[in-house]
Design a protein around this motif. Sequence first.
Motif, PDB file in Angstrom:
ATOM      1  N   VAL A 127      44.448   4.041 -14.505  1.00 18.65           N
ATOM      2  CA  VAL A 127      43.348   3.521 -13.687  1.00 18.65           C
ATOM      3  C   VAL A 127      42.346   2.753 -14.536  1.00 18.65           C
ATOM      4  N   ILE A 128      42.575   2.707 -15.849  1.00 11.25           N
ATOM      5  CA  ILE A 128      41.786   1.863 -16.746  1.00 11.25           C
ATOM      6  C   ILE A 128      42.694   0.757 -17.249  1.00 11.25           C
ATOM      7  N   VAL A 129      42.252  -0.492 -17.072  1.00  8.68           N
ATOM      8  CA  VAL A 129      43.095  -1.628 -17.461  1.00  8.68           C
ATOM      9  C   VAL A 129      42.298  -2.595 -18.331  1.00  8.68           C
ATOM     10  N   ASN A 130      43.023  -3.433 -19.050  1.00 12.84           N
ATOM     11  CA  ASN A 130      42.411  -4.410 -19.939  1.00 12.84           C
ATOM     12  C   ASN A 130      41.933  -5.646 -19.178  1.00 12.84           C
ATOM     13  N   ARG A 131      41.118  -6.428 -19.841  1.00 13.73           N
ATOM     14  CA  ARG A 131      40.524  -7.618 -19.242  1.00 13.73           C
ATOM     15  C   ARG A 131      41.570  -8.578 -18.686  1.00 13.73           C
ATOM     16  N   GLU A 132      42.624  -8.829 -19.467  1.00 13.04           N
ATOM     17  CA  GLU A 132      43.627  -9.791 -19.005  1.00 13.04           C
ATOM     18  C   GLU A 132      44.362  -9.306 -17.767  1.00 13.04           C
ATOM     19  N   ILE A 133      44.414  -7.988 -17.569  1.00 14.83           N
ATOM     20  CA  ILE A 133      45.068  -7.436 -16.382  1.00 14.83           C
ATOM     21  C   ILE A 133      44.213  -7.711 -15.145  1.00 14.83           C
ATOM     22  N   MET A 134      42.904  -7.531 -15.259  1.00 11.74           N
ATOM     23  CA  MET A 134      41.994  -7.856 -14.161  1.00 11.74           C
ATOM     24  C   MET A 134      42.021  -9.352 -13.865  1.00 11.74           C
ATOM     25  N   TYR A 135      42.148 -10.152 -14.912  1.00 12.42           N
ATOM     26  CA  TYR A 135      42.245 -11.606 -14.743  1.00 12.42           C
ATOM     27  C   TYR A 135      43.518 -11.974 -13.985  1.00 12.42           C
ATOM     28  N   GLY A 136      44.607 -11.262 -14.273  1.00 16.23           N
ATOM     29  CA  GLY A 136      45.903 -11.610 -13.707  1.00 16.23           C
ATOM     30  C   GLY A 136      45.946 -11.587 -12.195  1.00 16.23           C
ATOM     31  N   THR A 137      45.172 -10.696 -11.565  1.00 17.44           N
ATOM     32  CA  THR A 137      45.181 -10.624 -10.103  1.00 17.44           C
ATOM     33  C   THR A 137      43.972 -11.302  -9.463  1.00 17.44           C
ATOM     34  N   GLY A 138      43.098 -11.896 -10.294  1.00 14.82           N
ATOM     35  CA  GLY A 138      41.995 -12.680  -9.749  1.00 14.82           C
ATOM     36  C   GLY A 138      40.670 -11.961  -9.658  1.00 14.82           C
ATOM     37  N   GLN A 139      40.587 -10.710 -10.173  1.00 15.88           N
ATOM     38  CA  GLN A 139      39.296 -10.013 -10.157  1.00 15.88           C
ATOM     39  C   GLN A 139      38.320 -10.637 -11.153  1.00 15.88           C
ATOM     40  N   LEU A 140      38.848 -11.176 -12.248  1.00 13.37           N
ATOM     41  CA  LEU A 140      38.036 -11.846 -13.258  1.00 13.37           C
ATOM     42  C   LEU A 140      38.458 -13.307 -13.353  1.00 13.37           C
ATOM     43  N   PRO A 141      37.496 -14.178 -13.693  1.00 12.14           N
ATOM     44  CA  PRO A 141      36.110 -13.893 -14.074  1.00 12.14           C
ATOM     45  C   PRO A 141      35.125 -13.825 -12.897  1.00 12.14           C
ATOM     46  N   LYS A 142      35.558 -14.266 -11.724  1.00 15.09           N
ATOM     47  CA  LYS A 142      34.620 -14.466 -10.616  1.00 15.09           C
ATOM     48  C   LYS A 142      33.908 -13.189 -10.177  1.00 15.09           C
ATOM     49  N   PHE A 143      34.611 -12.042 -10.195  1.00 15.81           N
ATOM     50  CA  PHE A 143      34.052 -10.818  -9.630  1.00 15.81           C
ATOM     51  C   PHE A 143      33.752  -9.758 -10.686  1.00 15.81           C
ATOM     52  N   GLU A 144      33.465 -10.189 -11.895  1.00 14.66           N
ATOM     53  CA  GLU A 144      33.232  -9.234 -12.975  1.00 14.66           C
ATOM     54  C   GLU A 144      32.042  -8.325 -12.687  1.00 14.66           C
ATOM     55  N   ASP A 145      31.013  -8.849 -12.048  1.00 14.96           N
ATOM     56  CA  ASP A 145      29.826  -8.034 -11.764  1.00 14.96           C
ATOM     57  C   ASP A 145      30.102  -6.938 -10.742  1.00 14.96           C
ATOM     58  N   ASP A 146      31.201  -7.053  -9.987  1.00 16.31           N
ATOM     59  CA  ASP A 146      31.538  -6.048  -8.977  1.00 16.31           C
ATOM     60  C   ASP A 146      32.422  -4.938  -9.534  1.00 16.31           C
ATOM     61  N   ALA A 147      32.835  -5.070 -10.794  1.00 14.65           N
ATOM     62  CA  ALA A 147      33.786  -4.114 -11.369  1.00 14.65           C
ATOM     63  C   ALA A 147      33.063  -3.085 -12.235  1.00 14.65           C
ATOM     64  N   TYR A 148      33.680  -1.913 -12.350  1.00 13.34           N
ATOM     65  CA  TYR A 148      33.166  -0.864 -13.231  1.00 13.34           C
ATOM     66  C   TYR A 148      33.744  -1.067 -14.633  1.00 13.34           C
ATOM     67  N   HIS A 149      32.877  -1.303 -15.603  1.00  8.81           N
ATOM     68  CA  HIS A 149      33.292  -1.450 -16.994  1.00  8.81           C
ATOM     69  C   HIS A 149      33.393  -0.072 -17.643  1.00  8.81           C
ATOM     70  N   THR A 150      34.444   0.142 -18.416  1.00  6.77           N
ATOM     71  CA  THR A 150      34.512   1.342 -19.252  1.00  6.77           C
ATOM     72  C   THR A 150      34.336   0.968 -20.712  1.00  6.77           C
ATOM     73  N   GLY A 151      34.240  -0.290 -20.978  1.00  6.73           N
ATOM     74  CA  GLY A 151      34.046  -0.848 -22.314  1.00  6.73           C
ATOM     75  C   GLY A 151      33.946  -2.341 -22.148  1.00  6.73           C
ATOM     76  N   GLU A 152      33.770  -3.053 -23.244  1.00  7.13           N
ATOM     77  CA  GLU A 152      33.590  -4.501 -23.146  1.00  7.13           C
ATOM     78  C   GLU A 152      34.781  -5.182 -22.486  1.00  7.13           C
ATOM     79  N   ASP A 153      35.979  -4.694 -22.776  1.00  8.23           N
ATOM     80  CA  ASP A 153      37.179  -5.353 -22.271  1.00  8.23           C
ATOM     81  C   ASP A 153      38.097  -4.427 -21.485  1.00  8.23           C
ATOM     82  N   GLN A 154      37.556  -3.349 -20.934  1.00  5.32           N
ATOM     83  CA  GLN A 154      38.340  -2.467 -20.084  1.00  5.32           C
ATOM     84  C   GLN A 154      37.557  -2.135 -18.818  1.00  5.32           C
ATOM     85  N   PHE A 155      38.318  -1.893 -17.739  1.00  3.25           N
ATOM     86  CA  PHE A 155      37.721  -1.717 -16.426  1.00  3.25           C
ATOM     87  C   PHE A 155      38.456  -0.627 -15.653  1.00  3.25           C
TER      88      PHE A 155
END
Length: 427
Positions: A201-229
């Motif tokens: 349930v924790i994924v890397n930045r490029e994984i969030m990018y792959g489905t379109g959550q990033l970069p547009k919706f980064e503020d809506d996501a829960y960060h667990t670190g600089e590059d994990q969500f």
Amino acid sequence: MLDIKFVRENPDAVDAAMANRQTSWDREHFFALDEERRSVIAEVEQLQATRNAESKKIGELMREGKRDEAEAAKEAVRRVNEQIEGLANRRSALDSEVADFMAHLPNIPCPATPVGKDESENPERRRWGTPRDFAAEGFEAKPHWDLGTDLGILDFDRGSKLSGARFTVLAGAGARLDRALQNFFLNTHLERGFKEFIPPVIVNREIMYGTGQLPKFEDDAYHTGEDQFLIPTAEVALTNLHAGEVLDAKELPLRYTAGTPCFREEAGSAGRDTRGIIRQHQFTKVEMVKFATPEQSDDELESMTAEAEYILQQLGLPYRVISLCTGDLGFSARQTYDIEVWLPSYNSYKEISSCSNCGDFQARRANIKYRDPENFKGTRFVHTLNGSGLPTGRTMAAIMENYQNADGSITVPEVLRPYMGGMEVIR
């Protein structure tokens, strides 16, 4: 992500698509960036040709004993290398600018998606089931937040104490009902041809990018670190299982499912659905994801929607299916059906499942391709699809409200009783 060649060759079509989506794109900026980038590439190629010619000349001059001319040629090569290095830096910057520009462009709706400005123009496709007439039964229906509190199965105060607003503690039969729903959903999907996964349930930045959550919706996501969500849906993990891979057409379509916790920072936005468990920061959801060829994907969207409908029918919950219009379509989708379940507390239907065909939009971002040597050379991008099948929280709310009794108890739907240890009524 859109195909940059398509955008370059069909700007009028992109204009129309963005207008139908009630958004816009900076056409002039795109072409200015694209033209400069292509110009830099052409200049570097020309300089490389010059450098190769000068380098070849150096060897010839040295063999002929013309040292002064050879040194001059070496100096010319040095200057060309400096120019190439400077242009390489500019190209890298331009590549990043173009990539960022393309990453913010939403998908182009397919022809089957109705044109409309917002959710008020989403056409209804069909309905199933008839809402109960509680007045005819002689009592007034309660909302699930009152039912749950009275029965001691939903504890909003302790959820808030532990984690803040939009978190709820499920207790006793409430916790058991949530678990029963997840097992029922997953077992149903497995029986009907899906393969189950338990992803992180924790994924890397490029994984969030792959489905379109990033970069547009980064503020809506829960960060667990600089590059994990924390994932907002299992779609993110399931779709990226094949990131960077080439699939075999003979294996398609692939049908995957997973039940996971989901986390959404924006759950309380705009004051929507402030009561109960409809819109929470943390919830459990069973997700469906498919990988298909372009020729298969439209039919797979219909069957995915039917899969979610089948579960609601087994639960005996009235619902309707609507088509999202262009102005209400999600960022990555080209076509979407929303399934809305009847909730007496709202005296209306509320979304419980959203099933989308993303075409090759996500596959381009995650670099997921397939090969079909019998029909074409090389590789092509797959189509990806995703849909809720279903969220346990919203389904629980619908069951509580639609199956409530005059004495405040809740009848357990028959299909869930084996998962509830034979429990027929929650009292």
